[in-house]
Design a protein around this motif. Structure first.
Motif, PDB file in Angstrom:
ATOM      1  N   THR A  42     -12.742  -9.086  -2.536  1.00 41.67           N
ATOM      2  CA  THR A  42     -12.809  -7.630  -2.465  1.00 41.67           C
ATOM      3  C   THR A  42     -11.636  -7.119  -1.646  1.00 41.67           C
ATOM      4  O   THR A  42     -10.784  -7.903  -1.213  1.00 41.67           O
ATOM      5  N   ALA A  43     -11.573  -5.824  -1.436  1.00 42.81           N
ATOM      6  CA  ALA A  43     -10.459  -5.253  -0.673  1.00 42.81           C
ATOM      7  C   ALA A  43     -10.491  -5.747   0.764  1.00 42.81           C
ATOM      8  O   ALA A  43     -11.546  -5.795   1.392  1.00 42.81           O
TER       9      ALA A  43
ATOM     10  N   GLU B  45       0.830  -1.197   0.000  1.00 37.11           N
ATOM     11  CA  GLU B  45       0.000   0.000   0.000  1.00 37.11           C
ATOM     12  C   GLU B  45       0.867   1.251   0.000  1.00 37.11           C
ATOM     13  O   GLU B  45       0.564   2.243  -0.677  1.00 37.11           O
TER      14      GLU B  45
ATOM     15  N   LYS C  31     -10.146  -5.687   4.821  1.00 40.42           N
ATOM     16  CA  LYS C  31     -10.573  -4.658   5.757  1.00 40.42           C
ATOM     17  C   LYS C  31      -9.445  -3.657   5.997  1.00 40.42           C
ATOM     18  O   LYS C  31      -8.303  -4.028   6.253  1.00 40.42           O
TER      19      LYS C  31
ATOM     20  N   LYS D 285      -4.765  -7.784  -2.421  1.00 39.78           N
ATOM     21  CA  LYS D 285      -5.827  -8.785  -2.277  1.00 39.78           C
ATOM     22  C   LYS D 285      -5.288 -10.211  -2.126  1.00 39.78           C
ATOM     23  O   LYS D 285      -6.032 -11.128  -1.769  1.00 39.78           O
TER      24      LYS D 285
ATOM     25  N   PHE E  99      -8.374  -1.459   3.709  1.00 43.61           N
ATOM     26  CA  PHE E  99      -7.732  -1.076   2.452  1.00 43.61           C
ATOM     27  C   PHE E  99      -8.795  -0.636   1.446  1.00 43.61           C
ATOM     28  O   PHE E  99      -9.900  -1.182   1.414  1.00 43.61           O
ATOM     29  N   SER E 100      -8.428   0.324   0.617  1.00 42.97           N
ATOM     30  CA  SER E 100      -9.346   0.838  -0.389  1.00 42.97           C
ATOM     31  C   SER E 100      -9.357  -0.044  -1.629  1.00 42.97           C
ATOM     32  O   SER E 100      -8.291  -0.424  -2.131  1.00 42.97           O
ATOM     33  N   LYS E 101     -10.550  -0.360  -2.119  1.00 45.99           N
ATOM     34  CA  LYS E 101     -10.656  -1.163  -3.339  1.00 45.99           C
ATOM     35  C   LYS E 101     -10.158  -0.405  -4.558  1.00 45.99           C
ATOM     36  O   LYS E 101      -9.909  -0.993  -5.614  1.00 45.99           O
ATOM     37  N   ASP E 102      -9.976   0.908  -4.425  1.00 50.60           N
ATOM     38  CA  ASP E 102      -9.515   1.742  -5.534  1.00 50.60           C
ATOM     39  C   ASP E 102      -8.021   2.019  -5.482  1.00 50.60           C
ATOM     40  O   ASP E 102      -7.487   2.743  -6.330  1.00 50.60           O
ATOM     41  N   HIS E 103      -7.311   1.434  -4.505  1.00 49.96           N
ATOM     42  CA  HIS E 103      -5.873   1.677  -4.391  1.00 49.96           C
ATOM     43  C   HIS E 103      -5.156   1.085  -5.599  1.00 49.96           C
ATOM     44  O   HIS E 103      -5.536   0.024  -6.110  1.00 49.96           O
ATOM     45  N   SER E 104      -4.109   1.747  -6.055  1.00 50.40           N
ATOM     46  CA  SER E 104      -3.381   1.295  -7.252  1.00 50.40           C
ATOM     47  C   SER E 104      -2.700  -0.057  -7.060  1.00 50.40           C
ATOM     48  O   SER E 104      -2.361  -0.732  -8.036  1.00 50.40           O
TER      49      SER E 104
ATOM     50  N   ILE F  19      -4.121  -2.593  -5.331  1.00 50.72           N
ATOM     51  CA  ILE F  19      -5.107  -3.539  -4.825  1.00 50.72           C
ATOM     52  C   ILE F  19      -4.932  -4.932  -5.422  1.00 50.72           C
ATOM     53  O   ILE F  19      -5.259  -5.939  -4.780  1.00 50.72           O
TER      54      ILE F  19
END
Length: 225
Positions: free
Chosen positions: A156-157, A126, A159, A172, A161-166, A168
């Motif tokens: 999914t992402a 991250e 807990k 995951k 962490f953002s699912k939109d992070h570069s 991801i």
């Protein structure tokens, strides 16, 4: 022992067709002879690995299956496998070899890391994913292994962490290991041991990076002191 004889796979194929205790009992001597050969090969791998690494433990997996929680009650594995643990708290990662007719492979990396290590790895990705991406994209490494197996991911992402992070696609992952498959003809070839060692040694930059991550905090301060 530097080669795998075809008789090893021939035995496993017969076991696959006769996977019950009576057959194994009747063929116990052949099984024991094969195990002696395989353990010699495993020892040769450990000896070669120790030339550039330090192996703490060689684990030969049992041929008996644990069927307690499985719908498949056949008592025996139809493959043989071994793993090698690296020595010392500062050396992370492990090597794995599976021998099976039509499905032989090696693997290396971090299998289902414990929750603290998993979170630390994800946090590193991250914060900065450049170094791990460079390692995974290195020409020889990518040719041998490709990337992490996408089937070994949460849907999914995780807990926190953002699912939109570069990063991801990396975050995951539940495990962080790579694999390389061998044909049966490669397994029986005189240079199979050399090929195994070559691919294991390609993992060293990956191991070095991940070991550094897992032995420091996010500020780069050692956790081993």
């Amino acid at each position: 022992m530097n080669t795998i004889p075809k008789e090893i796979f021939q035995f496993l194929e017969k076991l696959k067709a006769n996977n019950h205790r009576d057959w194994m009992t009747a063929n116990k001597k052949e099984y024991q002879n094969n195990e002696k050969i395989l353990k010699g090969f495993y020892a040769s791998i450990a000896e070669r690995l120790n030339e550039k690494d330090e192996i703490e433990k060689t684990k030969v997996f049992r041929i008996n299956r644990d069927v307690r929680f499985s719908k498949d009650k056949t008592p025996y594995n139809v493959h043989r496998s071994v793993s090698y643990s690296r020595a010392g708290a500062h050396r992370r990662g492990g090597y794995y070899l599976r021998l099976e007719s039509g499905n032989s492979q090696i693997a290396g990396g971090f299998f289902s890391p414990e929750p603290g290590d998993l979170l630390r790895i994800r946090k590193e990705f991250e914060m900065d994913d450049r170094e791990i991406r460079e390692i995974l994209a290195q020409k020889d490494f990518y040719k041998a292994f490709g990337g992490f197996n996408p089937s070994n991911q949460v849907k999914t992402a995780p807990k926190g962490f953002s699912k939109d992070h570069s990063s991801i696609d990396l975050i995951k992952n539940k495990s962080f290991f790579v694999t390389h498959s061998f044909t049966d003809s490669e397994v029986f070839a005189p240079d199979f041991l050399d090929k195994v060692i070559y691919h294991f040694e390609l993992l060293h930059p990956f191991f070095d990076y991940m070991s550094d991550v897992l032995t420091t905090d996010l500020n780069g301060v050692s956790l081993l002191e």
